[in-house]
Write a protein that holds these residues in place. Structure first.
Motif, PDB file in Angstrom:
ATOM      1  N   LEU A 186       0.728  -1.429   0.122  1.00 47.23           N
ATOM      2  CA  LEU A 186      -0.144   0.291  -0.019  1.00 47.23           C
ATOM      3  C   LEU A 186       0.734   1.230  -0.036  1.00 47.23           C
ATOM      4  N   ARG A 187       1.075   1.769  -1.244  1.00 44.50           N
ATOM      5  CA  ARG A 187       2.185   3.014  -1.521  1.00 44.50           C
ATOM      6  C   ARG A 187       1.070   4.130  -1.151  1.00 44.50           C
ATOM      7  N   THR A 188       1.587   5.254  -0.418  1.00 43.69           N
ATOM      8  CA  THR A 188       1.146   6.478  -0.481  1.00 43.69           C
ATOM      9  C   THR A 188       2.179   7.460  -0.681  1.00 43.69           C
ATOM     10  N   ASP A 189       1.398   8.761  -0.544  1.00 43.78           N
ATOM     11  CA  ASP A 189       2.547   9.801  -0.306  1.00 43.78           C
ATOM     12  C   ASP A 189       3.000  10.043   0.959  1.00 43.78           C
ATOM     13  N   ASN A 190       3.593  11.141   1.162  1.00 41.14           N
ATOM     14  CA  ASN A 190       4.088  11.318   2.916  1.00 41.14           C
ATOM     15  C   ASN A 190       3.447  12.242   3.635  1.00 41.14           C
ATOM     16  N   SER A 191       2.098  12.535   3.302  1.00 38.48           N
ATOM     17  CA  SER A 191       1.058  13.239   3.930  1.00 38.48           C
ATOM     18  C   SER A 191       0.909  12.647   5.353  1.00 38.48           C
ATOM     19  N   PHE A 192       1.782  12.631   6.203  1.00 35.33           N
ATOM     20  CA  PHE A 192       1.578  11.650   7.358  1.00 35.33           C
ATOM     21  C   PHE A 192       0.265  12.187   8.124  1.00 35.33           C
ATOM     22  N   GLY A 193      -0.385  10.934   8.525  1.00 37.70           N
ATOM     23  CA  GLY A 193      -1.473  11.434   9.018  1.00 37.70           C
ATOM     24  C   GLY A 193      -2.695  11.241   8.344  1.00 37.70           C
ATOM     25  N   LYS A 194      -2.678  11.627   7.213  1.00 43.73           N
ATOM     26  CA  LYS A 194      -3.643  11.578   6.067  1.00 43.73           C
ATOM     27  C   LYS A 194      -3.321  11.185   4.785  1.00 43.73           C
ATOM     28  N   ALA A 195      -2.456  10.098   4.567  1.00 46.71           N
ATOM     29  CA  ALA A 195      -1.626  10.026   3.510  1.00 46.71           C
ATOM     30  C   ALA A 195      -2.602   9.761   2.348  1.00 46.71           C
ATOM     31  N   GLU A 196      -2.178  10.135   1.281  1.00 46.62           N
ATOM     32  CA  GLU A 196      -3.102   9.818  -0.112  1.00 46.62           C
ATOM     33  C   GLU A 196      -2.645   8.560  -0.938  1.00 46.62           C
ATOM     34  N   PRO A 197      -3.199   7.450  -0.984  1.00 42.46           N
ATOM     35  CA  PRO A 197      -2.565   6.389  -1.736  1.00 42.46           C
ATOM     36  C   PRO A 197      -2.341   6.693  -3.172  1.00 42.46           C
ATOM     37  N   ASP A 198      -1.570   5.842  -3.528  1.00 45.69           N
ATOM     38  CA  ASP A 198      -0.895   5.759  -5.057  1.00 45.69           C
ATOM     39  C   ASP A 198      -1.514   4.573  -5.629  1.00 45.69           C
ATOM     40  N   ASN A 216       8.899   5.114   4.724  1.00 51.14           N
ATOM     41  CA  ASN A 216       8.633   5.450   5.964  1.00 51.14           C
ATOM     42  C   ASN A 216       6.940   4.995   6.177  1.00 51.14           C
ATOM     43  N   THR A 217       6.626   4.733   7.160  1.00 52.59           N
ATOM     44  CA  THR A 217       5.187   4.206   7.731  1.00 52.59           C
ATOM     45  C   THR A 217       4.268   5.464   7.502  1.00 52.59           C
ATOM     46  N   THR A 218       3.161   5.073   6.908  1.00 56.41           N
ATOM     47  CA  THR A 218       2.286   6.350   6.869  1.00 56.41           C
ATOM     48  C   THR A 218       0.946   5.715   7.349  1.00 56.41           C
ATOM     49  N   THR A 219      -0.262   6.500   7.646  1.00 54.79           N
ATOM     50  CA  THR A 219      -1.452   6.125   8.054  1.00 54.79           C
ATOM     51  C   THR A 219      -2.519   6.857   7.037  1.00 54.79           C
ATOM     52  N   LEU A 220      -3.504   6.357   6.952  1.00 55.52           N
ATOM     53  CA  LEU A 220      -4.751   6.949   6.275  1.00 55.52           C
ATOM     54  C   LEU A 220      -5.584   7.711   6.992  1.00 55.52           C
ATOM     55  N   GLY A 221      -5.500   8.070   8.179  1.00 59.90           N
ATOM     56  CA  GLY A 221      -6.207   8.918   9.028  1.00 59.90           C
ATOM     57  C   GLY A 221      -7.272   7.975   9.749  1.00 59.90           C
ATOM     58  N   ARG A 222      -7.801   8.396  11.055  1.00 58.45           N
ATOM     59  CA  ARG A 222      -8.389   7.688  11.833  1.00 58.45           C
ATOM     60  C   ARG A 222      -9.722   6.944  11.168  1.00 58.45           C
ATOM     61  N   GLY A 223      -9.960   5.598  11.464  1.00 62.53           N
ATOM     62  CA  GLY A 223     -10.986   5.173  11.090  1.00 62.53           C
ATOM     63  C   GLY A 223     -10.510   4.442   9.338  1.00 62.53           C
ATOM     64  N   GLY A 224      -9.463   4.567   9.218  1.00 61.01           N
ATOM     65  CA  GLY A 224      -8.823   4.328   7.806  1.00 61.01           C
ATOM     66  C   GLY A 224      -8.815   2.893   7.363  1.00 61.01           C
ATOM     67  N   SER A 225      -9.047   2.029   8.258  1.00 63.39           N
ATOM     68  CA  SER A 225      -9.024   0.556   7.949  1.00 63.39           C
ATOM     69  C   SER A 225     -10.157   0.096   6.787  1.00 63.39           C
ATOM     70  N   ASP A 226     -11.086   0.890   6.788  1.00 65.21           N
ATOM     71  CA  ASP A 226     -12.246   0.753   5.910  1.00 65.21           C
ATOM     72  C   ASP A 226     -11.741   0.989   4.458  1.00 65.21           C
ATOM     73  N   LEU A 260     -14.586  24.152   7.496  1.00 70.34           N
ATOM     74  CA  LEU A 260     -13.366  23.682   7.264  1.00 70.34           C
ATOM     75  C   LEU A 260     -13.338  22.490   7.155  1.00 70.34           C
ATOM     76  N   ASP A 261     -12.453  21.730   6.150  1.00 73.49           N
ATOM     77  CA  ASP A 261     -12.269  20.213   6.272  1.00 73.49           C
ATOM     78  C   ASP A 261     -11.603  19.820   7.338  1.00 73.49           C
ATOM     79  N   GLN A 262     -12.044  18.439   7.865  1.00 73.32           N
ATOM     80  CA  GLN A 262     -11.320  17.892   9.119  1.00 73.32           C
ATOM     81  C   GLN A 262      -9.884  17.069   8.487  1.00 73.32           C
ATOM     82  N   THR A 263      -8.999  18.084   9.224  1.00 75.06           N
ATOM     83  CA  THR A 263      -7.424  17.570   8.639  1.00 75.06           C
ATOM     84  C   THR A 263      -6.805  16.554   9.990  1.00 75.06           C
ATOM     85  N   ASP A 264      -7.317  17.108  10.957  1.00 76.25           N
ATOM     86  CA  ASP A 264      -6.670  16.422  12.311  1.00 76.25           C
ATOM     87  C   ASP A 264      -7.040  14.988  12.612  1.00 76.25           C
ATOM     88  N   THR A 265      -5.815  14.368  12.674  1.00 76.92           N
ATOM     89  CA  THR A 265      -5.965  12.955  12.682  1.00 76.92           C
ATOM     90  C   THR A 265      -6.710  12.470  13.921  1.00 76.92           C
TER      91      THR A 265
END
Ligand code: ADP
Ligand code: ASP
Ligand code: MG
Length: 450
Positions: free
Chosen positions: A147-159, A193-203, A354-359
């Motif tokens: 699962l490759r993403t960019d490096n926007s840690f906390g709310k990474a965008e998948p490639d 580097n390890t990244t995450t897709l944001g809280r609740g991101g497993s779905d 404003l859009d939610q950005t906070d993990t």
């Protein structure tokens, strides 16, 4: 190998040994299930977020790490053959200890992602072993290889393209021989580097992985038997929806229905993968099918609630009959990377959320520099403690009379920022958080309990 099912299990579904055993039974029940995506055990990510925020007192840190150890130890204690899993879990707990200490000195989003990813890294060792002990030919796989993403840690965008390529190379061959258990929520950037897709991101992970392997189905197993007309924790009489369209379910997820991460349905829709949502505790109760084509498209489908909203109101007499004002406002917001969610305008003012950005899910903040630049143009007013109520349905912009019913039901409440008519699928507004549940309960009673 193109026909297979991906099953995702949320935190409560893998909370303890008994819950994990129920997951194993569900996996056994569907021979097409070749890929299992798991969340961290219930409560674990919250503890890891606490550590990542920097706990300065060593004793406090140790207490939290002991809690983490206890959750996983209770599962290890019930395994027949725990040695290998115990070693792996301990290695991850050692990493947690090291990273928590580093976070207490200086936090960083990169470090946070590495730390919070440890929950899924641990739970998958345990779930895989529970499955093996039931006789399922299981292998655990580290999804960071795929699962490759960019490096926007906390709310990474998948490639998506890269992920599909890596899945074909590394994941699909494994699925031919084993049931593969892997982590939701986490990925890695190009540098590893390890990244995450944001809280609740497993779905969202599960849907991305289903897309990458071209799965024929995606099951989301959680703690409720499907998607309800509203959060059953808010309205007692909320009822499960047997079948719902992608667009309706996407609206629900976007407007805060916690049952699905907002981006979950994007990959599923791209590849037309039907999604099932059910309860791992009560699989016999059935659940909700999310599909492209559905039998019925009712005017009112569901109510969703999203709290922690920040509303920004910009006022300027110069806006009256002038052009270019909004363009300037959005130029400033874009420059400061402020993403806008909803917007309403009048002659001399514009309100936006404003859009939610906070993990961690807190209220988003308008950056000070953006505020300063906006203040050169107009007055800026910021309000918090607001919640967004959304009524989701079909053909709403073409129907008559229902707005009267909605607003009549809530006539004793102060409704803010009404967004109505722009989308055929929703009507939404802000209310103060102290009356948000009441608003949902009253609307549910009036529109769904008749
Ligand atoms: P998981 O850990 O399995 O991902 P979540 O806690 O993220 O589970 O999501 C499930 C929860 O979503 C339910 O317990 C319920 O309280 C909440 N929820 C919010 N809106 C809805 C809805 N419309 N239908 C069902 N559940 C909902
Ligand atoms: N464990 C992560 C969280 O609690 C991701 C997930 O469960 O979906 O946010
Ligand atoms: Mg969830």
């Amino acid at each position: 190998m193109s026909l297979f099912n991906v099953a995702k299990f949320g935190g409560t579904s893998v909370a303890n040994f008994e819950a994990m055993s129920r997951c194993a039974a569900i996996i056994e029940n569907n021979p097409n299930t070749k890929l299992v995506v798991s969340s961290a055990c219930s409560g674990v990510t919250n503890l890891l977020v606490e550590l990542a925020n920097g706990v300065v007192c060593e004793q406090e840190r140790t207490k939290i790490i002991e809690k983490l150890a206890d959750i996983h130890q209770a599962i290890l204690a019930k395994l027949e053959s725990a040695t290998e899993s115990a070693v792996e879990v301990q290695k991850i707990l050692d990493t947690v200890t090291r990273l928590a200490e580093a976070a207490s000195i200086q936090e960083s989003t990169k470090l946070t992602d590495h730390l919070v990813a440890c929950g899924e890294l641990m739970s998958t060792h345990l779930l895989a072993q529970v499955m093996r002990e039931r006789g399922i030919n299981t292998v655990r796989f580290d999804i960071r290889q795929v699962l490759r993403t960019d490096n926007s840690f906390g709310k990474a965008e998948p490639d998506v393209e890269q992920t599909a390529l890596l899945a074909h190379e590394k994941l699909i061959p494994l699925c031919q021989e084993f049931v593969v258990v892997t982590q939701g929520f986490i990925g890695s950037d190009e540098q590893g580097n390890t990244t995450t897709l944001g809280r609740g991101g497993s779905d969202y992970s599960a849907a991305l992985i289903a897309e990458a392997v071209k799965a024929e189905g995606l099951e989301i197993w959680t703690d409720v038997p499907g998607i309800y007309t509203t959060d059953p924790r808010i309205a007692e009489k909320a009822s499960p929806i047997p079948e719902i369209s992608f667009s309706e379910a996407s609206e629900m997820a976007n407007f805060g229905a916690k049952i699905l991460h907002p981006s979950t349905l994007v990959p599923a829709l791209r590849h037309d993968i039907p999604v099932f949502v059910g309860s791992s505790k009560e699989p016999e109760k059935g659940g909700t099918w999310i599909r492209h084509q559905v039998q019925s498209s009712p005017l009112f489908r569901a109510l969703a609630l999203r709290c922690n909203q920040t509303m920004v109101t910009l006022r300027s007499a110069k806006m009256f009959h002038a052009y270019g004002f909004l363009a300037k406002v959005f130029e400033i917001l874009a420059k400061h990377k402020v993403s806008v969610d909803l917007i309403t305008t009048s002659e001399i003012s514009v309100s936006l959320t404003l859009d939610q950005t906070d993990t961690a899910g807190g209220a988003p903040e308008l950056p000070a520099a953006a505020r300063q630049e906006l203040e050169e143009l107009c007055t800026v007013e910021i309000e918090q403690n607001l919640c967004l109520v959304a009524l989701i349905g079909n053909n709403m912009s073409e129907s008559r009379g229902y707005a009267k019913k909605v607003f009549g039901t809530l006539e004793d409440l102060n409704l803010r920022m009404l967004c109505f008519g722009a989308s055929p699928h929703n009507l939404c507004f802000l209310v103060h958080e102290s009356v948000a549940r009441h608003a949902i309960q009253k609307l549910h009673q009036e529109l769904f309990e008749v």
